[in-house]
Write a protein that holds these residues in place. Structure first.
Motif, PDB file in Angstrom:
ATOM      1  N   TRP A 120       0.840  -1.204   0.000  1.00 39.87           N
ATOM      2  CA  TRP A 120       0.000   0.000   0.000  1.00 39.87           C
ATOM      3  C   TRP A 120       0.878   1.258   0.000  1.00 39.87           C
ATOM      4  O   TRP A 120       0.596   2.206  -0.724  1.00 39.87           O
ATOM      5  CB  TRP A 120      -0.949  -0.020   1.190  1.00 39.87           C
ATOM      6  N   LEU A 163      -5.968  -5.068   1.115  1.00 37.49           N
ATOM      7  CA  LEU A 163      -7.233  -4.642   0.527  1.00 37.49           C
ATOM      8  C   LEU A 163      -7.164  -3.162   0.131  1.00 37.49           C
ATOM      9  O   LEU A 163      -7.637  -2.783  -0.945  1.00 37.49           O
ATOM     10  CB  LEU A 163      -8.377  -4.888   1.508  1.00 37.49           C
ATOM     11  N   LEU A 164      -6.557  -2.343   0.975  1.00 38.35           N
ATOM     12  CA  LEU A 164      -6.420  -0.925   0.649  1.00 38.35           C
ATOM     13  C   LEU A 164      -5.508  -0.715  -0.560  1.00 38.35           C
ATOM     14  O   LEU A 164      -5.776   0.136  -1.410  1.00 38.35           O
ATOM     15  CB  LEU A 164      -5.903  -0.151   1.860  1.00 38.35           C
ATOM     16  N   GLY A 167      -7.547  -1.649  -3.543  1.00 32.46           N
ATOM     17  CA  GLY A 167      -8.529  -0.596  -3.816  1.00 32.46           C
ATOM     18  C   GLY A 167      -7.885   0.618  -4.466  1.00 32.46           C
ATOM     19  O   GLY A 167      -8.437   1.211  -5.393  1.00 32.46           O
ATOM     20  N   HIS A 168      -6.716   0.971  -3.989  1.00 33.02           N
ATOM     21  CA  HIS A 168      -5.982   2.091  -4.572  1.00 33.02           C
ATOM     22  C   HIS A 168      -5.600   1.794  -6.023  1.00 33.02           C
ATOM     23  O   HIS A 168      -5.709   2.655  -6.897  1.00 33.02           O
ATOM     24  CB  HIS A 168      -4.732   2.379  -3.733  1.00 33.02           C
ATOM     25  N   ALA A 171      -8.737   2.114  -8.117  1.00 32.02           N
ATOM     26  CA  ALA A 171      -9.110   3.515  -8.309  1.00 32.02           C
ATOM     27  C   ALA A 171      -8.189   4.202  -9.317  1.00 32.02           C
ATOM     28  O   ALA A 171      -8.632   5.043 -10.093  1.00 32.02           O
ATOM     29  CB  ALA A 171      -9.067   4.257  -6.978  1.00 32.02           C
ATOM     30  N   LEU A 182      -9.940  -7.139  -5.455  1.00 32.18           N
ATOM     31  CA  LEU A 182     -10.797  -6.666  -4.376  1.00 32.18           C
ATOM     32  C   LEU A 182     -11.818  -7.712  -3.931  1.00 32.18           C
ATOM     33  O   LEU A 182     -12.479  -7.538  -2.919  1.00 32.18           O
ATOM     34  CB  LEU A 182     -11.549  -5.403  -4.805  1.00 32.18           C
TER      35      LEU A 182
END
Length: 184
Positions: A120, A163-164, A167-168, A171, A182
């Motif tokens: 992340w 997960l973050l 997600g990043h 996006a 995800l």
């Protein structure tokens, strides 16, 4: 060719980071890994321990741990998020002696947290050194270490940075492969 080399470099850096995290975490949790101590105190000992033994016994006999006959008149185990009988780390309970398996569960959770936080941090644009430090900060930080007595909190926390990061990535790029990362 440059992109392929860049991908190889990323993979090598990730592998080195995983080795560094694994070595440091093994040293940090060495007493439990060597059997000189364990994580079966408070919630882990009173709540998770008995259920994890039941889950391990079922899986080791090739059965799905669907029902706990020992609580009240029995209750469905398979549906319980707390005991997580379908969590992949339950394989450790079948492959290793119980005490070692529980220590490895904690070690694997901390390693997953470190790798996820590193991923992340890199996704957020940091360099390799700060990303590596971020992984250590989470894996050896007070919140994760104090969560070793409750496997529900521990394994949930371990998966959040990954997960973050996914997600990043979704996006930023979109696409089916980023969306698949995800999926639960």
């Amino acid at each position: 060719m440059t992109e392929a080399r860049s991908g190889e470099g990323r993979s090598l850096r990730a592998l080195r980071a995983a080795g560094l995290y694994a070595a440091a975490l093994s040293l940090f949790f060495l007493p439990a890994v060597l059997g000189l101590g364990d994580f079966m105190y408070r919630d882990a000992g009173r709540m998770h321990g008995a259920h994890k033994r039941l889950i391990a016994e079922a899986w080791s006999h090739g059965e799905v741990p669907a029902w706990n006959p020992f609580g009240g008149l029995g209750f469905p185990l398979i549906a319980g998020a707390v005991d997580a009988p379908l969590h992949p780390f339950n394989a450790l309970l079948v492959l290793f002696p119980y005490g070692l398996a529980m220590a490895l569960w904690v070690l694997a959770s901390a390693l997953l947290a470190a790798l996820g936080m590193r991923a992340w941090a890199l996704r957020l644009g940091t360099g390799e050194a700060p990303a590596l430090a971020a992984g250590f900060a989470l894996a050896l930080g007070g919140y994760l270490v104090s969560s070793t007595d409750n496997f529900t909190y521990l394994t949930a926390l371990a998966s959040v940075p990954l997960l973050l990061a996914a997600g990043h990535r979704f996006a930023a790029r979109g696409g089916a492969s980023a969306a698949a990362a995800l999926a639960p």
